[in-house]
Design a protein around this motif. Structure first.
Motif, PDB file in Angstrom:
ATOM      1  N   UNK A 348       0.828  -1.209   0.000  1.00  0.00           N
ATOM      2  CA  UNK A 348       0.000   0.000   0.000  1.00  0.00           C
ATOM      3  C   UNK A 348       0.858   1.252   0.000  1.00  0.00           C
ATOM      4  N   UNK A 349       1.959   1.235   0.751  1.00  0.00           N
ATOM      5  CA  UNK A 349       2.857   2.392   0.779  1.00  0.00           C
ATOM      6  C   UNK A 349       3.556   2.579  -0.563  1.00  0.00           C
ATOM      7  N   UNK A 350       3.971   1.511  -1.176  1.00  0.00           N
ATOM      8  CA  UNK A 350       4.642   1.614  -2.472  1.00  0.00           C
ATOM      9  C   UNK A 350       3.698   2.128  -3.551  1.00  0.00           C
ATOM     10  N   UNK A 351       2.410   1.769  -3.460  1.00  0.00           N
ATOM     11  CA  UNK A 351       1.422   2.224  -4.445  1.00  0.00           C
ATOM     12  C   UNK A 351       0.910   3.629  -4.144  1.00  0.00           C
ATOM     13  N   UNK A 352       1.277   4.179  -2.995  1.00  0.00           N
ATOM     14  CA  UNK A 352       0.868   5.529  -2.635  1.00  0.00           C
ATOM     15  C   UNK A 352      -0.566   5.641  -2.150  1.00  0.00           C
ATOM     16  N   UNK A 353      -1.148   4.561  -1.618  1.00  0.00           N
ATOM     17  CA  UNK A 353      -2.537   4.600  -1.151  1.00  0.00           C
ATOM     18  C   UNK A 353      -2.636   4.280   0.335  1.00  0.00           C
ATOM     19  N   UNK A 354      -1.501   4.345   1.054  1.00  0.00           N
ATOM     20  CA  UNK A 354      -1.535   3.933   2.451  1.00  0.00           C
ATOM     21  C   UNK A 354      -2.457   4.811   3.294  1.00  0.00           C
ATOM     22  N   UNK A 355      -2.636   6.069   2.934  1.00  0.00           N
ATOM     23  CA  UNK A 355      -3.498   6.943   3.720  1.00  0.00           C
ATOM     24  C   UNK A 355      -4.978   6.591   3.554  1.00  0.00           C
ATOM     25  N   UNK A 356      -5.334   5.992   2.428  1.00  0.00           N
ATOM     26  CA  UNK A 356      -6.737   5.662   2.160  1.00  0.00           C
ATOM     27  C   UNK A 356      -7.073   4.220   2.489  1.00  0.00           C
TER      28      UNK A 356
END
Length: 536
Positions: A348-356
């Motif tokens: 999720x962090x690598x895809x840039x969606x960890x906040x959502x």
């Protein structure tokens, strides 16, 4: 009628507890007398049955330490060795598989005569017979010769698997399997061994219900079992042939889905004796989920493990997030593989969606999980059980699932199906639902109605009521003896009088049935005797 429920003590979620599958069956058929016979892990306290309305619970320690007892005498040991060699030959020689059933019943017969079967299976005589047959030319050893340690491990596992053959359950009284009108095997596997023996000894028919096939789970489990390949091959051959013998002898098979029925047919089941009975759930009466959350939210549920493919959900959500920046994802479930939660967080962090993305762990209840989202998503690589899908449909939320296992059968036209391992296809289906409130509502309502129709408890209970009556009408209560004809409903009413017990003798023949006068009603009744029962 008297029905024996046979299952393993390690009950599945569908069977555990008062509200489990067995409990719902017993409470839904109060006109029948149920007794529970279950196999338990040895050296562990017996868990409560959790089923009200049972007329008795009988338990047999199975896995673990061998029960105490003496071995057979030298003269009888030869018969044991011959039967055991025939059984092992059926497991390792492809051309000898027809001998599996006769060898199984011969071992059960010998064990009933002297109670020496467990001690023999753990003796050096059985070990030497196993080693001799296992190492003969042409034996199937999965690419490697068995070592001495393999012989010891396999012999110990076979002894535990065969313990039900020596269970003290095969009497003809009300408490024994021979006194039952039929047996109902829940789960398959070793739990079917007592039913096979009861059919062989007393002619008692049996039904097999599988919600998730036992053989399929054995194949999955032995991939990571701590045994060498020869041991795995031998044990899987045992479970495969036990399953085939069970399907061959069962009067009726009731898989929980058409997907399971296809597996059973691959193992030799007869389609004419197979009837799909969906697994009922009391959740059909649960109210639908309430108002959707303000932000468009996807809910994913399942164990965090490779088989559930949460990575596919995360990659698909990255595409969804690119098209719909306000979308959110809630992932419910505990870690099914060590370190897999951290692995998913890293993705999720690598895809840039960890906040959502929110890894919410186990929810308070499945209903609370479905209510927290706008739509429900399943991304599994294999969907063997319809239980979680049906529960999500009952919430009234629209469902998206990968087209694997039972997904098409359960969802039908009320959900969206996408190919597995396709992030773009899964993202497209999610965007189609999140962008159309009317479509979500329409599919959610249709899915709820479909699940209520297919997975209600009442149709399940009604189906087994019909199956039980059909079997008892076709099978004799007592097997035919030489020179006599087997008759259905051959037990007279007097047989079931309380207190008759194991020593109950057949009712006396009567040329004229005695008359009983009911003074209150002013009528004369005829007490039914065996002759009248036979005529009826």
């Amino acid at each position: 009628m008297r029905i024996a429920l046979l299952t393993e003590g390690t009950l599945t979620n569908a069977q555990r507890g008062e509200g489990g599958w067995c409990g719902r069956l017993v409470s839904g058929l109060p006109e029948h007398e149920f007794r529970l016979y279950r196999l338990l892990p040895a050296d562990r306290p017996a868990p409560p049955s959790g089923v009200r309305g049972l007329h008795g619970v009988h338990e047999l320690p199975m896995w673990g330490r061998r029960p105490a007892g003496r071995g057979p005498t030298p003269l009888r040991r030869r018969a044991y060795v011959r039967a055991y060699e025939e059984l092992v030959r059926a497991l390792v020689a492809p051309g000898e598989r027809a001998g599996f059933g006769p060898a199984l019943y011969r071992l059960a017969e010998l064990g009933r005569e002297d109670d020496a079967l467990p001690a023999f299976l753990a003796s050096g005589h059985a070990h030497r017979a196993l080693e001799r047959i296992w190492r003969m030319p042409g034996a199937d050893t999965a690419g490697g010769q068995p070592l001495v340690c393999d012989v010891l491990v396999a012999a110990d596992l076979l002894e535990q698997c065969l313990r039900p053959l020596s269970a003290p359950w095969y009497g003809t009284g009300p408490a024994g399997l021979g006194g039952a009108d039929l047996c109902h095997v829940v789960g398959g596997g070793p739990a079917a061994l007592p039913a096979l023996v009861a059919r062989e000894l007393h002619g008692v028919p049996f039904v097999v219900t599988e919600h998730g096939l036992h053989l399929r789970e054995q194949y999955r489990g032995y991939r990571s079992a701590p045994y060498r390949w020869p041991v795995r091959a031998l044990l899987l051959s045992f479970f495969r042939q036990l399953t085939e013998e069970t399907y061959r002898q069962a009067a009726v098979l009731t898989p929980g889905s058409a997907y399971d029925r296809q597996w059973q047919q691959r193992c030799g089941s007869d389609p004419a004796r197979t009837r799909i009975v969906h697994e009922g759930t009391p959740a059909t009466g649960r109210p639908a989920a309430g108002k959707e959350p303000e932000a468009p939210t996807l809910v994913w549920a399942g164990a965090l493990e490779p088989g559930r493919d949460p990575e596919l959900m995360l990659h698909a959500f990255a595409h969804v997030r690119a098209e719909l920046p306000g979308a959110r994802l809630k992932m419910y479930g505990e870690e099914g593989a060590p370190g897999y939660l951290a692995h998913c967080r890293a993705i999720a962090e690598r895809l840039g969606v960890e906040e959502a993305v929110e890894f919410a762990g186990l929810p308070e209840s499945p209903a609370a999980a479905w209510e927290s989202g706008s739509a429900v998503v399943f991304s599994a690589l294999a969907q063997r059980s319809p239980r979680l899908l049906a529960d999500a449909m009952l919430s009234g939320r629209a469902v998206v699932a990968t087209e694997v296992g039972v997904a098409r059968e359960v969802l039908g036209p009320t959900g969206l199906l996408v190919p597995p391992r396709s992030p773009r296809a899964l993202a497209g289906a999610c965007l189609a639902l999140l962008g159309d409130h009317e479509r979500r509502s329409r599919l959610g309502l249709a899915g709820r109605l479909r699940a209520q129709e297919r997975f209600a408890v009442e149709p399940v209970v009604g189906a087994f009521r019909e199956i039980y009556l059909e079997l008892v009408s076709r099978y004799p209560a007592f097997p035919a003896r030489p020179g006599t004809r087997a008759r259905p409903f051959a037990r007279p009413a007097e047989y079931w009088v309380a207190g008759s017990g194991e020593s109950a003798a057949p009712a006396r023949p009567a040329e004229a049935a005695p008359l009983v006068t009911d003074k209150r009603a002013g009528v004369t009744l005829v007490k039914a005797g065996p002759a009248l029962a036979e005529a009826l």
